[in-house]
Design a protein around this motif. Structure first.
Motif, PDB file in Angstrom:
ATOM      1  N   ASN A 158       0.826  -1.193   0.000  1.00  0.00           N
ATOM      2  CA  ASN A 158       0.000   0.000   0.000  1.00  0.00           C
ATOM      3  C   ASN A 158       0.868   1.254   0.000  1.00  0.00           C
ATOM      4  O   ASN A 158       2.050   1.212   0.344  1.00  0.00           O
ATOM      5  N   LEU A 159       0.285   2.374  -0.392  1.00  0.00           N
ATOM      6  CA  LEU A 159       1.015   3.624  -0.550  1.00  0.00           C
ATOM      7  C   LEU A 159       0.781   4.569   0.616  1.00  0.00           C
ATOM      8  O   LEU A 159      -0.330   4.656   1.148  1.00  0.00           O
ATOM      9  N   THR A 160       1.825   5.290   0.989  1.00  0.00           N
ATOM     10  CA  THR A 160       1.702   6.312   2.027  1.00  0.00           C
ATOM     11  C   THR A 160       0.980   7.533   1.453  1.00  0.00           C
ATOM     12  O   THR A 160       0.889   7.710   0.229  1.00  0.00           O
ATOM     13  N   ASP A 161       0.520   8.394   2.331  1.00  0.00           N
ATOM     14  CA  ASP A 161      -0.124   9.623   1.865  1.00  0.00           C
ATOM     15  C   ASP A 161       0.845  10.473   1.053  1.00  0.00           C
ATOM     16  O   ASP A 161       0.456  11.095   0.056  1.00  0.00           O
ATOM     17  N   ALA A 162       2.124  10.498   1.453  1.00  0.00           N
ATOM     18  CA  ALA A 162       3.114  11.267   0.698  1.00  0.00           C
ATOM     19  C   ALA A 162       3.256  10.719  -0.717  1.00  0.00           C
ATOM     20  O   ALA A 162       3.380  11.490  -1.690  1.00  0.00           O
ATOM     21  N   GLN A 163       3.241   9.396  -0.854  1.00  0.00           N
ATOM     22  CA  GLN A 163       3.333   8.793  -2.186  1.00  0.00           C
ATOM     23  C   GLN A 163       2.097   9.098  -3.018  1.00  0.00           C
ATOM     24  O   GLN A 163       2.196   9.403  -4.218  1.00  0.00           O
ATOM     25  N   LEU A 164       0.929   9.010  -2.412  1.00  0.00           N
ATOM     26  CA  LEU A 164      -0.313   9.327  -3.122  1.00  0.00           C
ATOM     27  C   LEU A 164      -0.271  10.761  -3.643  1.00  0.00           C
ATOM     28  O   LEU A 164      -0.633  11.030  -4.803  1.00  0.00           O
ATOM     29  N   LYS A 165       0.173  11.683  -2.825  1.00  0.00           N
ATOM     30  CA  LYS A 165       0.222  13.097  -3.228  1.00  0.00           C
ATOM     31  C   LYS A 165       1.179  13.303  -4.397  1.00  0.00           C
ATOM     32  O   LYS A 165       0.880  14.064  -5.340  1.00  0.00           O
ATOM     33  N   GLU A 166       2.323  12.626  -4.364  1.00  0.00           N
ATOM     34  CA  GLU A 166       3.293  12.788  -5.447  1.00  0.00           C
ATOM     35  C   GLU A 166       2.767  12.227  -6.763  1.00  0.00           C
ATOM     36  O   GLU A 166       3.001  12.800  -7.829  1.00  0.00           O
ATOM     37  N   LEU A 167       2.061  11.092  -6.697  1.00  0.00           N
ATOM     38  CA  LEU A 167       1.472  10.545  -7.920  1.00  0.00           C
ATOM     39  C   LEU A 167       0.437  11.497  -8.499  1.00  0.00           C
ATOM     40  O   LEU A 167       0.356  11.679  -9.721  1.00  0.00           O
ATOM     41  N   ALA A 168      -0.356  12.119  -7.630  1.00  0.00           N
ATOM     42  CA  ALA A 168      -1.333  13.099  -8.107  1.00  0.00           C
ATOM     43  C   ALA A 168      -0.641  14.272  -8.791  1.00  0.00           C
ATOM     44  O   ALA A 168      -1.115  14.780  -9.822  1.00  0.00           O
ATOM     45  N   LYS A 169       0.507  14.707  -8.254  1.00  0.00           N
ATOM     46  CA  LYS A 169       1.240  15.829  -8.854  1.00  0.00           C
ATOM     47  C   LYS A 169       1.715  15.502 -10.266  1.00  0.00           C
ATOM     48  O   LYS A 169       1.855  16.395 -11.105  1.00  0.00           O
ATOM     49  N   THR A 170       1.965  14.217 -10.548  1.00  0.00           N
ATOM     50  CA  THR A 170       2.384  13.834 -11.903  1.00  0.00           C
ATOM     51  C   THR A 170       1.214  13.830 -12.880  1.00  0.00           C
ATOM     52  O   THR A 170       1.416  13.727 -14.087  1.00  0.00           O
ATOM     53  N   GLY A 171      -0.007  13.898 -12.361  1.00  0.00           N
ATOM     54  CA  GLY A 171      -1.194  13.749 -13.188  1.00  0.00           C
ATOM     55  C   GLY A 171      -1.679  12.317 -13.281  1.00  0.00           C
ATOM     56  O   GLY A 171      -2.576  12.009 -14.067  1.00  0.00           O
ATOM     57  N   GLY A 172      -1.102  11.438 -12.468  1.00  0.00           N
ATOM     58  CA  GLY A 172      -1.424  10.018 -12.538  1.00  0.00           C
ATOM     59  C   GLY A 172      -2.682   9.629 -11.794  1.00  0.00           C
ATOM     60  O   GLY A 172      -3.407  10.464 -11.250  1.00  0.00           O
ATOM     61  N   VAL A 173      -2.937   8.318 -11.766  1.00  0.00           N
ATOM     62  CA  VAL A 173      -4.124   7.730 -11.150  1.00  0.00           C
ATOM     63  C   VAL A 173      -3.693   6.533 -10.317  1.00  0.00           C
ATOM     64  O   VAL A 173      -2.760   5.813 -10.690  1.00  0.00           O
ATOM     65  N   VAL A 174      -4.382   6.313  -9.190  1.00  0.00           N
ATOM     66  CA  VAL A 174      -4.179   5.116  -8.371  1.00  0.00           C
ATOM     67  C   VAL A 174      -5.445   4.278  -8.439  1.00  0.00           C
ATOM     68  O   VAL A 174      -6.552   4.794  -8.268  1.00  0.00           O
ATOM     69  N   GLY A 175      -5.288   2.975  -8.691  1.00  0.00           N
ATOM     70  CA  GLY A 175      -6.427   2.070  -8.804  1.00  0.00           C
ATOM     71  C   GLY A 175      -6.683   1.328  -7.503  1.00  0.00           C
ATOM     72  O   GLY A 175      -5.783   0.678  -6.961  1.00  0.00           O
ATOM     73  N   LEU A 176      -7.895   1.399  -7.011  1.00  0.00           N
ATOM     74  CA  LEU A 176      -8.323   0.717  -5.781  1.00  0.00           C
ATOM     75  C   LEU A 176      -8.213  -0.791  -5.940  1.00  0.00           C
ATOM     76  O   LEU A 176      -8.737  -1.363  -6.892  1.00  0.00           O
ATOM     77  N   ASN A 177      -7.533  -1.451  -4.999  1.00  0.00           N
ATOM     78  CA  ASN A 177      -7.214  -2.879  -5.080  1.00  0.00           C
ATOM     79  C   ASN A 177      -8.109  -3.673  -4.123  1.00  0.00           C
ATOM     80  O   ASN A 177      -8.140  -3.398  -2.927  1.00  0.00           O
ATOM     81  N   SER A 178      -8.802  -4.696  -4.649  1.00  0.00           N
ATOM     82  CA  SER A 178      -9.724  -5.473  -3.821  1.00  0.00           C
ATOM     83  C   SER A 178      -9.074  -6.676  -3.142  1.00  0.00           C
ATOM     84  O   SER A 178      -9.765  -7.415  -2.429  1.00  0.00           O
ATOM     85  N   PHE A 179      -7.757  -6.886  -3.336  1.00  0.00           N
ATOM     86  CA  PHE A 179      -7.088  -8.003  -2.668  1.00  0.00           C
ATOM     87  C   PHE A 179      -7.219  -7.811  -1.154  1.00  0.00           C
ATOM     88  O   PHE A 179      -6.827  -6.783  -0.601  1.00  0.00           O
ATOM     89  N   ASN A 180      -7.776  -8.813  -0.468  1.00  0.00           N
ATOM     90  CA  ASN A 180      -8.231  -8.622   0.913  1.00  0.00           C
ATOM     91  C   ASN A 180      -7.142  -8.203   1.891  1.00  0.00           C
ATOM     92  O   ASN A 180      -7.392  -7.416   2.814  1.00  0.00           O
ATOM     93  N   GLU A 181      -5.927  -8.696   1.707  1.00  0.00           N
ATOM     94  CA  GLU A 181      -4.876  -8.396   2.683  1.00  0.00           C
ATOM     95  C   GLU A 181      -4.409  -6.948   2.617  1.00  0.00           C
ATOM     96  O   GLU A 181      -3.680  -6.487   3.511  1.00  0.00           O
ATOM     97  N   PHE A 182      -4.823  -6.224   1.585  1.00  0.00           N
ATOM     98  CA  PHE A 182      -4.489  -4.803   1.481  1.00  0.00           C
ATOM     99  C   PHE A 182      -5.623  -3.905   1.971  1.00  0.00           C
ATOM    100  O   PHE A 182      -5.521  -2.686   1.875  1.00  0.00           O
ATOM    101  N   VAL A 183      -6.701  -4.514   2.478  1.00  0.00           N
ATOM    102  CA  VAL A 183      -7.870  -3.755   2.922  1.00  0.00           C
ATOM    103  C   VAL A 183      -7.841  -3.504   4.420  1.00  0.00           C
ATOM    104  O   VAL A 183      -8.072  -2.388   4.887  1.00  0.00           O
ATOM    105  N   HIS A 184      -7.529  -4.552   5.198  1.00  0.00           N
ATOM    106  CA  HIS A 184      -7.536  -4.441   6.663  1.00  0.00           C
ATOM    107  C   HIS A 184      -6.671  -5.543   7.236  1.00  0.00           C
ATOM    108  O   HIS A 184      -6.575  -6.635   6.661  1.00  0.00           O
ATOM    109  N   ASP A 185      -6.039  -5.266   8.373  1.00  0.00           N
ATOM    110  CA  ASP A 185      -5.179  -6.264   9.013  1.00  0.00           C
ATOM    111  C   ASP A 185      -5.968  -7.422   9.603  1.00  0.00           C
ATOM    112  O   ASP A 185      -5.445  -8.528   9.749  1.00  0.00           O
ATOM    113  N   ILE A 186      -7.226  -7.181   9.969  1.00  0.00           N
ATOM    114  CA  ILE A 186      -8.079  -8.209  10.579  1.00  0.00           C
ATOM    115  C   ILE A 186      -8.961  -8.821   9.498  1.00  0.00           C
ATOM    116  O   ILE A 186      -9.680  -8.110   8.789  1.00  0.00           O
ATOM    117  N   GLU A 187      -8.922 -10.140   9.372  1.00  0.00           N
ATOM    118  CA  GLU A 187      -9.600 -10.802   8.260  1.00  0.00           C
ATOM    119  C   GLU A 187     -11.098 -10.512   8.234  1.00  0.00           C
ATOM    120  O   GLU A 187     -11.671 -10.283   7.159  1.00  0.00           O
TER     121      GLU A 187
END
Length: 324
Positions: free
Chosen positions: A202-231
């Motif tokens: 997963n990406l930090t807020d700083a990384q998200l902000k930098e990608l936005a500055k490039t004009g890029g896009v981040v795609g929401l990932n449904s893989f469960n282990e990237f959603v929450h630490d508790i199953e």
């Protein structure tokens, strides 16, 4: 309609192709995507374990499978090599896909292969999967190792050709090295928020902000282990909280979908990256259930024009700008 910026369908197509089957997309995937209102996406070539021991051989196997599939499913699926191809497919009622490269382990240091893959049809590329390779370092590699000199050259070649450059799977050092040499939009096709689930993928807020500055896009990932630490908390509702957080951090123009559905992958391949019995978010078991994501977005207050941007328009903007 929805655009899914990351899907491993070519992996499944290749498994069936090597068993002598054909017209595989139609038989195993089309109806599920249609039910989920998926109009198009990025299907990636990935050196999937345990078939990654000879990555170039595996890449060429997948290219053979794609070449077989393309004419057989041309009435329902367009392999797009330009934004115009996407527009034509939509107008004529066909799904469309860009060919992606999930990691470039297969090329070693031979950058000429990137151009070969481009000529074949690849319009998206990341430098690594989870491994360290001659170009860069994925999240399972040395956290202090970033891009190599050859990796920096690869970034330039990728962008000069008009290929979407993807940071998903890079470790933090490689991420920042790449942002230091890239020009124009950079994307993370399938990543979530580290602020909500402390996973290296997963990406930090700083990384998200930098990608936005490039004009890029981040795609929401449904893989469960990237959603929450508790199953038990790996739910659709908590997944959409990642999307909401991305919008808050990056702005509405820089967020999309990159679901990374994996329920159709074989056991050995799946177990190479999943530590749980299933890979999916509760309530979003496969692509047919994507309308539930839209419903949850409406429930928490997203407006119709905002939903359209996230569902497909943001990805279309970047694709048109980069690929042309």
């Amino acid at each position: 309609m929805n655009f899914d910026a990351h899907c491993d369908i070519w992996t499944d197509v290749t498994h069936h192709y090597l068993r002598g089957e054909s017209d595989i997309f139609r038989k195993y995937h089309y109806e599920r995507l249609k039910k989920g209102d998926i109009e198009g996406g990025i299907f990636v070539i990935w050196n999937d374990p345990p078939f990654d021991k000879d990555p170039l051989k595996r890449t060429r196997q997948m290219m053979e499978a794609i070449a077989q599939e393309e004419p057989l499913c041309a009435d329902i699926l367009t392999i797009a090599r330009s934004y115009r191809d996407i527009q034509t497919a939509k107008k004529e009622g066909r799904m469309y896909t860009l060919i992606g490269l999930e990691g470039l382990k297969s090329i070693g240091e031979d950058l000429a292969l990137i151009e070969e893959f481009y000529q074949f049809g690849a319009r998206h590329a990341g430098l690594t999967w989870n491994e360290a390779n001659p170009l860069a370092t994925g999240i399972k590699g040395d956290p202090k190792r970033g891009l190599t000199d050859v990796g920096r050259q690869a970034v330039k070649k990728i962008q000069d050709l008009g290929i979407l450059l993807d940071v998903s799977h890079l470790n933090d050092a490689s991420f920042w090295d790449l942002l230091g040499v890239a020009n124009g939009p950079v994307v993370a096709s399938h990543s979530n928020c580290r602020a909500l689930c402390d996973q290296k993928r997963n990406l930090t807020d700083a990384q998200l902000k930098e990608l936005a500055k490039t004009g890029g896009v981040v795609g929401l990932n449904s893989f469960n282990e990237f959603v929450h630490d508790i199953e038990s908390q790996q739910t659709l509702e908590n997944l959409v909280k990642h999307l909401d957080h991305m919008v808050e951090v990056m702005g509405i123009d820089h967020v999309g979908f990159g679901f990374d559905f994996a329920e159709f992958l074989c056991g050995d391949t799946l177990s190479s990256f999943s530590s749980q019995s299933t890979p999916y978010t509760i309530g979003l078991e496969d692509a047919s259930q994507v309308p539930g994501v839209i419903e949850e977005m409406r429930r928490i207050g997203f407006h119709p024009d905002e939903i359209e941007k996230i569902a497909y328009k943001n990805w279309h903007r970047v694709i048109e700008e980069v690929i042309g």
